[in-house]
Design a protein around this motif. Structure first.
Motif, short mmCIF file in Angstrom:
data_model
loop_
_atom_site.label_atom_id
_atom_site.label_comp_id
_atom_site.label_asym_id
_atom_site.label_seq_id
_atom_site.Cartn_x
_atom_site.Cartn_y
_atom_site.Cartn_z
N PRO A 345 29.00 119.72 75.04
CA PRO A 345 27.45 119.29 75.52
C PRO A 345 26.62 120.36 77.01
N ASN A 346 28.63 121.38 77.18
CA ASN A 346 28.51 122.36 77.93
C ASN A 346 27.48 123.30 77.68
N ARG A 347 27.39 123.30 76.89
CA ARG A 347 26.28 124.87 76.07
C ARG A 347 25.49 124.29 75.52
N LEU A 348 24.37 126.04 75.21
CA LEU A 348 23.43 125.01 74.85
C LEU A 348 23.30 125.95 73.25
N ALA A 349 22.27 125.40 72.36
CA ALA A 349 22.25 125.45 71.02
C ALA A 349 20.42 126.00 71.20
N VAL A 350 19.93 127.19 70.17
CA VAL A 350 18.41 127.20 70.44
C VAL A 350 17.84 125.98 69.39
N ALA A 351 17.11 125.70 70.38
CA ALA A 351 15.69 124.43 70.14
C ALA A 351 15.09 125.02 68.97
N GLU A 352 14.88 124.11 68.08
CA GLU A 352 13.96 123.71 67.08
C GLU A 352 13.05 122.69 66.77
N PRO A 353 12.02 123.62 66.79
CA PRO A 353 11.45 124.77 65.82
C PRO A 353 11.05 125.45 66.84
N ALA A 354 11.33 125.35 68.14
CA ALA A 354 10.30 126.20 69.04
C ALA A 354 10.55 127.76 69.07
N ALA A 355 11.99 127.85 69.24
CA ALA A 355 12.96 129.37 69.07
C ALA A 355 12.75 129.83 67.78
N SER A 356 12.37 129.67 67.15
CA SER A 356 11.32 130.16 65.44
C SER A 356 10.17 130.66 65.98
N GLN A 357 9.81 129.83 66.16
CA GLN A 357 8.19 129.87 66.87
C GLN A 357 8.40 131.04 67.91
N LEU A 358 9.38 131.10 68.60
CA LEU A 358 9.02 132.76 69.73
C LEU A 358 9.27 133.57 68.83
N PHE A 359 10.81 133.41 68.24
CA PHE A 359 10.95 134.56 67.26
C PHE A 359 9.62 135.03 66.28
N ALA A 360 9.28 134.38 66.00
CA ALA A 360 8.15 134.24 64.76
C ALA A 360 6.88 135.27 65.63
N ASP A 488 9.03 134.36 55.57
CA ASP A 488 7.56 134.86 55.91
C ASP A 488 7.15 133.76 56.26
N PHE A 489 7.95 132.49 56.62
CA PHE A 489 6.56 131.14 57.30
C PHE A 489 7.46 130.38 58.15
N THR A 490 8.18 131.27 59.22
CA THR A 490 8.99 129.91 60.14
C THR A 490 8.26 129.71 61.18
N SER A 491 7.61 129.62 61.05
CA SER A 491 6.34 129.15 62.58
C SER A 491 4.91 128.87 61.62
N GLY A 492 4.48 127.51 62.69
CA GLY A 492 3.22 126.71 62.22
C GLY A 492 3.36 126.40 61.03
N ALA A 493 1.97 125.18 61.08
CA ALA A 493 1.66 124.76 60.36
C ALA A 493 0.57 125.51 58.76
N LYS A 494 0.69 126.95 59.57
CA LYS A 494 -0.19 127.61 58.51
C LYS A 494 0.39 128.89 58.34
N MET A 495 0.20 129.66 57.26
CA MET A 495 1.41 130.75 56.89
C MET A 495 0.58 132.24 57.55
N GLY A 496 1.22 132.81 58.46
CA GLY A 496 0.29 133.63 59.08
C GLY A 496 0.43 133.38 60.58
N ALA A 497 0.05 131.97 60.57
CA ALA A 497 -0.11 131.58 62.64
C ALA A 497 0.89 131.53 62.90
N VAL A 498 0.81 131.81 64.23
CA VAL A 498 1.67 131.57 65.23
C VAL A 498 1.64 130.37 65.89
N ALA A 499 2.53 129.60 66.17
CA ALA A 499 2.38 128.07 66.60
C ALA A 499 3.55 128.30 68.50
N LEU A 500 2.82 127.86 68.99
CA LEU A 500 4.18 128.36 70.47
C LEU A 500 3.88 127.48 71.45
#
Length: 524
Positions: A345-360, A488-500
């Motif tokens: 708990p003193n360390r951090l992990a990437v929060a999903e799906p928000a992190a993958s949305q940012l990277f996408a 190629d579909f790591t973010s959002g509910a629509k392929m090609g769209a970006v959810a942030l």
């Protein structure tokens, strides 16, 4: 070649020899070029010519001095640590560019007063890690902060100086990436995490922060309450203050003075400092003032290490020139979304799906300050299918079906842990209630597979998720319909769209933000 001269009554004249021009008394041939013709030159012209010559020589000498001095200041290191690259080097003047900015915690040399050298073995750890992403049109900049406590996978890295190979590691703090194999290993680690390929890096030590803040005459910061942090020696009153030198360094280094005393409060304070610094440099016209730029360049390059591609004065000046006209409201400061690590708990992990949305979003070059902005340029329209000829029988529409009865599975091959659930919710939202989830091997390309009799259902599911019809394929072994989501579909509910997430941007350089003080360190 001697230029031809026109003489009266002869049309185009023949070339005139030098001897004739020097000794002839014929006025039609022009003035004789004796050396004595310049003796009558006015004194003011002589003095002006001499002054211009001195200024020219002096200016060239001055420029040469600074180019040599700045070039000698620069230290360089390899951009990578063995990981292969798929992109060609960028054009520093015209291409989109990502620069990894690192702050080293090494205690060598001028930094020895901040701790013993054994606190920073090898190449040192990255005390600060940010990625600056400059758009190709120079209209926006995104600055992404990586918490030093973030647990990541570090790829196999080779020390480019010694050739020593360090095996890949899993679940390691990101600030340890360059500790053994150098800065290139930190670059490779961020590439692996984000799916990007960083073009350059800049690494500065503690002394660079002090000297830069002094060179600009201090940076304005704000905090909600008076604080004192004995570890970093930061002492600030409530409200706004000008910090420079040691206090500027303490403001950036403190791990306890802000918010709950954790890494995320520290990141927001660093972003607030950089926002204020950006505003000051813009307001003072520093990037357009050669004298101010030289002063800053001198102090910064003395404490700077860059990759081979940036290890020249013209390259660094090119970066500065690209940044000078950017609207500060388009300089976005973002932190990688995180959550407490399950293992510690003193360390951090990437929060999903928000992190993958940012990277996408970063991979698609989205404007983080306005994710809904249309992409540019727009894709060319595709040709429509030809209309059927009168002799071609028109197929009747397939009979309607009950969506609630159709079996649909979502296979997660994206490499993002929570993607199956996110896509399944989108399918359920479209009326398909019989949806199951599967864990699958990572794949690059998304596909919708369908069994016998489910072609229409597969087409509707693909349309719901905006998966191209060319990626809808028959597969006899599938019962019903299977959405096999890929990289190629790591973010959002629509392929090609970006959810942030709506709050992905912490602040822009145009925002003045007052940091929240850690209640445990408030002084009265």
């Amino acid at each position: 070649m001697v230029r031809r001269r026109d003489t009266p009554g002869q049309g185009a004249g023949s070339p005139v020899s030098d001897a004739a021009a020097r000794h002839s008394d014929n006025k039609a041939m022009g003035p004789a070029r004796h050396l004595g013709v310049m003796h009558g030159r006015p004194a003011w012209l002589k003095m002006t010519t001499a002054a211009l010559a001195i200024l020219l020589v002096g200016g060239l000498a001055f420029a040469a001095f600074w180019v040599v001095r700045l070039q000698m200041n620069i230290s360089k290191a390899p951009l990578g640590a063995g990981s292969s690259r798929t992109e060609d080097p960028v054009n520093d003047s015209t291409d989109r560019m990502q620069i990894l900015i690192l702050g080293s915690d090494t205690r060598d040399g001028k930094n020895s007063e901040y701790g013993e050298a054994d606190l920073s073995s090898g190449y040192g750890q990255s005390d600060v890690m940010m990625m600056m992403d400059i758009s190709a049109d120079n209209k926006r900049v995104s600055v992404i902060s990586f918490p030093r406590d973030l647990l990541v996978d570090i790829p196999e890295c080779t020390d480019q100086k010694t050739g020593q190979v360090f095996p890949a590691q899993s679940g390691v703090m990101i600030n340890e990436a360059m500790k053994q194999a150098g800065i290139g290993c930190a670059v490779d680690t961020v590439n692996k995490l984000t799916g990007l390929e960083i073009d350059h890096f800049m690494m500065a030590d503690f002394n660079a922060v002090k000297e830069l803040s002094n060179a600009v005459g201090g940076v304005e910061v704000c905090i909600s309450d008076a604080v004192y942090d004995p570890d970093s020696r930061l002492r600030l009153p409530a409200g706004s203050s000008q910090v420079q030198g040691e206090q500027a360094l303490a403001f950036l280094r403190t791990r306890h003075a802000f918010a709950d005393g954790g890494d995320l409060g520290r990141i927001k304070a660093q972003q607030g400092f950089l926002s204020s610094l950006t505003r000051k440099i813009k307001d003072d016209g520093t990037l357009s003032d050669p004298q101010k730029m030289l002063k800053i360049a001198d102090v910064v390059t003395q404490n700077l290490t860059v990759d081979d591609g940036l290890a020249s004065v013209p390259s660094l000046l090119t970066i500065g020139n690209r940044l000078k006209n950017i609207d500060i409201s388009k300089v976005a400061f973002v932190a990688v979304p995180t959550t407490p690590a399950p293992t510690d708990p003193n360390r951090l992990a990437v929060a999903e799906p928000a992190a993958s949305q940012l990277f996408a979003a970063l991979q698609k070059d989205v404007d983080l300050t306005d994710p809904t902005a249309p992409p540019s340029p727009s894709p060319e329209p595709t040709e429509s299918a030809p209309a059927p000829s009168p002799s071609t029988p028109v197929e009747t529409a397939p009979p309607a079906y009950d969506k609630a009865l159709q079996p649909v599975t979502v296979a997660n091959g994206t490499g993002v842990e929570t993607r199956a659930q996110e896509i399944a919710q989108a399918v359920i939202g479209g009326g398909f209630s019989q949806v199951a989830q599967l864990v699958a091997q990572p794949v690059q390309k998304t596909a919708v597979y369908y069994g016998p009799g489910f072609e229409k259902v597969a087409a509707d599911v693909a349309a719901l998720l905006e998966i191209p019809a060319t990626q809808v394929l028959p597969e006899p072994s599938v019962s019903g319909v299977q959405v096999f989501a890929g990289a190629d579909f790591t973010s959002g509910a629509k392929m090609g769209a970006v959810a942030l997430p709506s709050d992905i941007v912490n602040q822009t350089a145009g925002d003045t933000v007052c940091q929240q003080a850690n209640p445990d360190l408030i002084t009265y």
